[in-house]
Design a protein around this motif. Structure first.
Motif, PDB file in Angstrom:
ATOM      1  N   VAL A  70       0.845  -1.190   0.000  1.00 11.98           N
ATOM      2  CA  VAL A  70       0.000   0.000   0.000  1.00 11.98           C
ATOM      3  C   VAL A  70       0.881   1.241   0.000  1.00 11.98           C
ATOM      4  CG1 VAL A  70      -1.929  -1.106   1.214  1.00 11.98           C
ATOM      5  CG2 VAL A  70      -0.199   0.108   2.514  1.00 11.98           C
ATOM      6  N   ARG A  71       0.325   2.324  -0.496  1.00  9.42           N
ATOM      7  CA  ARG A  71       1.047   3.592  -0.453  1.00  9.42           C
ATOM      8  C   ARG A  71       1.151   4.073   0.992  1.00  9.42           C
ATOM      9  NH1 ARG A  71       0.906   7.167  -5.205  1.00  9.42           N
ATOM     10  NH2 ARG A  71       0.367   5.872  -6.999  1.00  9.42           N
ATOM     11  N   LYS A  72       2.240   4.730   1.279  1.00 11.17           N
ATOM     12  CA  LYS A  72       2.457   5.275   2.616  1.00 11.17           C
ATOM     13  C   LYS A  72       1.341   6.233   3.006  1.00 11.17           C
ATOM     14  CE  LYS A  72       5.725   8.061   5.297  1.00 11.17           C
ATOM     15  NZ  LYS A  72       4.816   9.110   5.667  1.00 11.17           N
ATOM     16  N   GLU A  73       0.844   6.978   2.040  1.00  3.34           N
ATOM     17  CA  GLU A  73      -0.207   7.959   2.348  1.00  3.34           C
ATOM     18  C   GLU A  73      -1.481   7.298   2.870  1.00  3.34           C
ATOM     19  OE1 GLU A  73      -1.945   8.656  -2.167  1.00  3.34           O
ATOM     20  OE2 GLU A  73      -0.183   9.776  -1.508  1.00  3.34           O
ATOM     21  N   VAL A  74      -1.749   6.069   2.468  1.00  2.00           N
ATOM     22  CA  VAL A  74      -2.918   5.345   2.983  1.00  2.00           C
ATOM     23  C   VAL A  74      -2.733   5.083   4.476  1.00  2.00           C
ATOM     24  CG1 VAL A  74      -4.245   3.189   2.861  1.00  2.00           C
ATOM     25  CG2 VAL A  74      -3.465   4.310   0.753  1.00  2.00           C
ATOM     26  N   LEU A  75      -1.542   4.623   4.851  1.00  2.00           N
ATOM     27  CA  LEU A  75      -1.249   4.408   6.272  1.00  2.00           C
ATOM     28  C   LEU A  75      -1.337   5.725   7.043  1.00  2.00           C
ATOM     29  CD1 LEU A  75       1.784   1.999   5.901  1.00  2.00           C
ATOM     30  CD2 LEU A  75      -0.418   1.413   6.899  1.00  2.00           C
TER      31      LEU A  75
END
Length: 134
Positions: A70-75
């Motif tokens: 997953v993209r870091k921005e999702v986390l």
């Protein structure tokens, strides 16, 4: 024969009826009193555990079966706190930051920061981690 205590509730001060060694009038007062008198260490541990459980819940949501990227921005949007994890697992290619039975490894794909999320596998326990070895 009734045993009546002349003591007062340690939390609210109401008179107590019942057992002679009774300290609180009800469960609410007992819990309230104990929460107020917990040490700072206990409060800190509780705060850390709340963060760890939230991190695990986020990883489990994003990785329901085995492995996901997953993209870091999702986390970030979900409120993942990168400073808190339980253990480390190192491979030849990545360092995984484990939160109980889930872990993340920071990666980049075409310059985009992402996280490889994995669910703990039995071989991870067998390899161990020795802090004194470099």
């Amino acid at each position: 024969m009734d045993n009546f205590s002349s003591n007062a509730c340690l939390n609210c001060g109401k008179g107590l009826a019942g057992r002679m060694d009774k300290k609180f009038c009800d469960a609410y007062c007992r819990n309230s009193y104990n929460n107020q008198h917990k040490s700072e260490d206990e409060r800190y541990i509780k705060e850390i555990n709340v963060i760890l459980r939230k991190n695990r819940r986020i990883l489990k949501t994003l990785c329901p079966i085995g492995k996901a990227t997953v993209r870091k921005e999702v986390l970030d949007e979900m409120g993942y706190n990168y400073q808190f994890f339980n253990s480390l697992f190192k491979t030849d290619t990545a360092l995984y930051y484990l939160v109980y039975d889930y872990g993340i490894a920071p990666i980049k794909e075409k310059g985009v920061p992402k996280a490889l999320i994995v669910q703990r596998q039995s071989y991870m326990d067998e390899l161990g981690f020795e802090i004194w070895k470099k």
